[in-house]
Scaffold this active site. Structure first.
Site, short mmCIF file in Angstrom:
data_model
loop_
_atom_site.label_atom_id
_atom_site.label_comp_id
_atom_site.label_asym_id
_atom_site.label_seq_id
_atom_site.Cartn_x
_atom_site.Cartn_y
_atom_site.Cartn_z
N LYS A 76 0.86 -1.19 0.00
CA LYS A 76 0.00 0.00 0.00
C LYS A 76 0.90 1.23 0.00
O LYS A 76 1.67 1.45 0.94
CB LYS A 76 -0.88 -0.02 1.26
CG LYS A 76 -1.70 1.25 1.47
CD LYS A 76 -2.53 1.13 2.75
CE LYS A 76 -3.20 2.44 3.11
NZ LYS A 76 -3.85 2.39 4.42
N PRO A 96 -0.40 9.95 -0.50
CA PRO A 96 0.64 8.92 -0.50
C PRO A 96 1.42 8.94 0.82
O PRO A 96 1.53 9.98 1.47
CB PRO A 96 1.57 9.35 -1.64
CG PRO A 96 0.94 10.53 -2.29
CD PRO A 96 -0.03 11.11 -1.33
N LEU A 333 -8.79 -1.81 20.32
CA LEU A 333 -10.15 -1.25 20.44
C LEU A 333 -10.52 -1.04 21.90
O LEU A 333 -11.39 -0.22 22.20
CB LEU A 333 -11.14 -2.18 19.75
CG LEU A 333 -10.92 -2.37 18.24
CD1 LEU A 333 -11.87 -3.41 17.66
CD2 LEU A 333 -11.05 -1.04 17.49
C1 LIG Z 1 -15.19 -0.94 10.38
C2 LIG Z 1 -13.79 -1.01 10.87
C3 LIG Z 1 -12.73 -0.93 9.95
C4 LIG Z 1 -11.42 -0.96 10.39
N1 LIG Z 1 -10.38 -0.80 9.50
C5 LIG Z 1 -9.12 -0.71 9.95
C6 LIG Z 1 -8.01 -0.54 9.07
O1 LIG Z 1 -8.15 -0.48 7.85
N2 LIG Z 1 -6.76 -0.46 9.59
C7 LIG Z 1 -6.54 -0.56 10.94
O2 LIG Z 1 -5.38 -0.45 11.39
N3 LIG Z 1 -7.55 -0.78 11.79
C8 LIG Z 1 -8.82 -0.86 11.34
N4 LIG Z 1 -9.83 -1.09 12.22
C9 LIG Z 1 -9.51 -1.34 13.61
C10 LIG Z 1 -8.99 -2.78 13.75
O3 LIG Z 1 -9.98 -3.68 13.28
C11 LIG Z 1 -8.66 -3.11 15.20
O4 LIG Z 1 -7.91 -2.08 15.75
C12 LIG Z 1 -7.83 -4.37 15.25
O5 LIG Z 1 -8.46 -5.43 14.59
C13 LIG Z 1 -7.57 -4.78 16.68
O6 LIG Z 1 -8.76 -5.19 17.30
P1 LIG Z 1 -8.65 -5.75 18.79
O7 LIG Z 1 -7.65 -6.82 18.80
O8 LIG Z 1 -8.44 -4.58 19.69
O9 LIG Z 1 -10.11 -6.30 19.08
P2 LIG Z 1 -10.87 -7.62 18.55
O10 LIG Z 1 -10.43 -8.02 17.20
O11 LIG Z 1 -12.31 -7.34 18.75
O12 LIG Z 1 -10.40 -8.76 19.55
C14 LIG Z 1 -10.93 -8.86 20.86
C15 LIG Z 1 -10.44 -10.14 21.49
O13 LIG Z 1 -10.85 -10.14 22.85
C16 LIG Z 1 -11.38 -11.40 23.15
N5 LIG Z 1 -12.30 -11.26 24.27
C17 LIG Z 1 -13.38 -10.45 24.37
N6 LIG Z 1 -14.00 -10.66 25.55
C18 LIG Z 1 -13.29 -11.62 26.19
C19 LIG Z 1 -13.44 -12.30 27.43
N7 LIG Z 1 -14.47 -12.05 28.25
N8 LIG Z 1 -12.53 -13.24 27.77
C20 LIG Z 1 -11.47 -13.52 26.96
N9 LIG Z 1 -11.29 -12.93 25.77
C21 LIG Z 1 -12.20 -11.99 25.38
C22 LIG Z 1 -12.03 -11.91 21.88
O14 LIG Z 1 -12.14 -13.31 21.89
C23 LIG Z 1 -10.99 -11.41 20.85
O15 LIG Z 1 -9.95 -12.37 20.75
C24 LIG Z 1 -11.16 -1.11 11.78
C25 LIG Z 1 -12.21 -1.24 12.68
C26 LIG Z 1 -13.51 -1.18 12.24
C27 LIG Z 1 -14.62 -1.31 13.25
#
Ligand SMILES: Cc1cc2nc3c(=O)[nH]c(=O)nc-3n(C[C@H](O)[C@H](O)[C@H](O)COP(=O)(O)OP(=O)(O)OC[C@H]3O[C@@H](n4cnc5c(N)ncnc54)[C@H](O)[C@@H]3O)c2cc1C
Length: 505
Positions: A76, A96, A333
């Protein structure tokens, strides 16, 4: 300061596994356990990066040929914004990633923007001044040959689920213990710190440091410790997305850029992977229902008659009041989210973890260190938000209430007001940013791309001059064309990695 002995990471999304790898790499003697609930899926989106993902893999010593084919990843170089500002000179503009080589052309870009602000009708399309824009236009990978004397930065597109699996494998190989288990509660020490987390099956998992990577659930920092959340909804209206992957339609290699197309109540991304195209529509439920958003995305993709399944997501934008509180750090997140327009989420993950490790090594869990850390990360989120807000504030669309309201609101931070004021008063953004680095998290180059791309200029004056176009005077087009001859086609670059991976298998 000795690192914490027992580290517990809650959550196995991209944030959890990136954190596990970074901690295991920097603190190899520590015990690290990652718990994730198999029944709670990861968010499953987040497939575009900034150049920080390149740095992440470099820190870990993982070569592109190792991870890119496994994750169906592509290069990218650019984000192309389509249809955001009908008043702009063109329907689309490029943002870019800047590279060291842009030092040779950036002065011409800034000078033309300054002259355009003065009413002279000179070219200001960012993509024609910056190397990665030229590479994206030519379908070339931003992979410089070893003899090339400039460092070229770029990002990636990748399959989020495959990246998670790859990172899990690497972390486990480094000694991280993976425990599939749902966390249901936390046990506190008398001083309020978390002592252990308890799983649904009755296991009690003690730790010295807990990293909350539980996604929007925010189980430990917001849930167990009660840290508050500061919403950005005042000036970032989007709160939902609908996602529909498609098969690549172009016979040639995938584009080297993300496409962000403005629609009626938000925007649609197109992220080209090797195996498919990730598509999604980010919109505001205050202006568009979920059903209408799906129909609009299907229309945009030419899928109105198709029964390919759509996935709907909801999100909230904002950040936690403290990213590190007591012995809990939130990452991903769980610490906050700014909508994905500039794909900054994983960039924030990397910066949060690196900054935390540095601060912790200097002072452990001392309030002074946590305070300084929280101030830095909070400001980083706010300044990234400002840059995203500017995309909405400066739009010149008149077709829906969504775009009109985005332009009309007055919820702008002081730094954002100052930047816009500087631009309109013909100020020198680069000099001001150098004098006050707290003003923005994005570079002067990025701000020029945005402001020029939106056509934020006065009408042309009557007395035009022919000696104020530095794109032409400096031979920028020929220079970039010559430079881009050194770069391989995207197809060749991807095939090379696949061949290396097969040879090593
Ligand atoms: C629409 C959208 C588009 C996006 N596009 C981009 C992008 O282009 N580029 C980018 O950098 N980011 C993007 N993001 C953000 C990106 O998806 C996240 O920052 C990234 O995937 C990290 O997510 P995470 O690991 O914080 O959460 P998640 O992927 O939600 O993982 C959460 C984890 O916590 C665990 N969990 C939850 N509750 C419990 C519990 N009680 N006990 C044990 N485990 C638990 C789940 O099992 C899971 O493994 C986007 C987000 C959205 C919403």
């Amino acid at each position: 300061m000795t690192p914490p002995r027992r580290i517990v990471i809650a959550g196995g999304g991209t944030a959890g596994w990136m954190t596990a790898n970074l901690l295991a790499h920097r603190w190899p003697l520590m015990s690290i356990e990652l718990l994730e609930a198999p029944e709670i899926p990861t968010i499953g989106v987040g497939e575009g990066s900034t150049p920080s993902l390149k740095r992440f893999f470099e820190v870990l010593g993982i070569a592109e040929a190792e991870w890119m084919p496994r994750c169906h990843a592509t290069y990218k170089a650019n984000i192309r914004f389509v249809g955001w500002s009908p008043d702009a000179p063109a329907d689309a503009y490029s943002h870019p990633f800047t590279t060291q080589l842009d030092l040779h052309t950036i002065d011409a870009f800034f000078a033309n923007c300054r002259n355009r602000r003065g009413g002279y009708d000179v070219p200001t399309d960012p993509g024609t001044f910056l190397l990665n824009g030229a590479l994206a236009d030519a379908g070339k990978a931003p992979l410089a040959p070893p003899s090339f004397p400039f460092k070229i930065d770029y990002g990636y597109h990748f399959d989020a689920a495959l990246l998670g699996m790859f990172l899990r494998e690497r972390a486990v190989a480094r000694g991280v213990v993976h425990r599939p288990a749902k966390i249901v509660s936390a046990v506190r020490h008398e001083n309020g710190d978390i002592a252990a987390v308890c799983t649904e099956r009755g296991d009690v998992v003690p730790g010295d440091l807990f990293v909350d990577c539980t996604g929007f659930a925010g189980l430990l920092l917001q849930g167990a410790l009660g840290v508050g959340f500061r919403s950005f909804a005042d000036n970032l209206f989007n709160d939902a997305a609908v996602v529909i992957p498609t098969m690549p339609t172009e016979p040639a290699a995938p584009p080297v850029e993300t496409r962000a197309t403005a629609l009626s109540s938000g925007w649609a991304w197109s992220i080209p992977l090797q195996s498919r195209v990730g598509n999604g529509y980010v919109y505001a439920r205050g202006y568009l229902s979920d059903d209408a958003a799906e129909v609009e995305l299907r229309g945009h993709l030419g899928l109105l008659d198709s029964d390919v399944a759509a996935r709907h997501l909801r999100f909230r934008t904002g950040q936690v009041a403290q990213h590190w509180h007591r012995n809990v750090l939130a990452v991903g997140l769980a610490q906050g989210f700014i909508e994905p327009l500039e794909a900054t989420a994983l960039h924030l993950v990397l910066n949060t973890v690196e900054k935390f490790m540095r601060q912790y090594e200097e002072g452990g869990f001392t309030p002074a260190k946590a305070g300084a850390f929280n101030d830095t990360i909070r400001a980083m989120f706010e300044r990234v938000r400002d840059y995203i807000v500017a995309h909405y504030k400066l739009n010149t669309r008149t077709d829906t209430a969504y775009w009109i309201d985005n332009r009309a609101h007055d919820c702008l931070s002081l730094p954002l007001r100052r930047i816009l004021d500087l631009w309109y008063r013909h100020g020198d953004l680069a000099a001001e940013f150098a004098a006050d680095p707290d003003l923005t998290y994005f570079s002067a180059e990025s701000w020029h791309c945005l402001l020029a791309g939106y056509g934020t200029f006065p009408p042309p004056r009557a007395d035009q001059r022919d000696d104020v176009d530095f794109h032409r005077a400096n031979g920028v087009e020929a220079f970039l064309h010559g430079c881009s001859m050194n770069f391989p086609s995207h197809a060749d670059a991807l095939a090379r990695h696949t061949a290396t991976a097969s040879a090593g298998a």
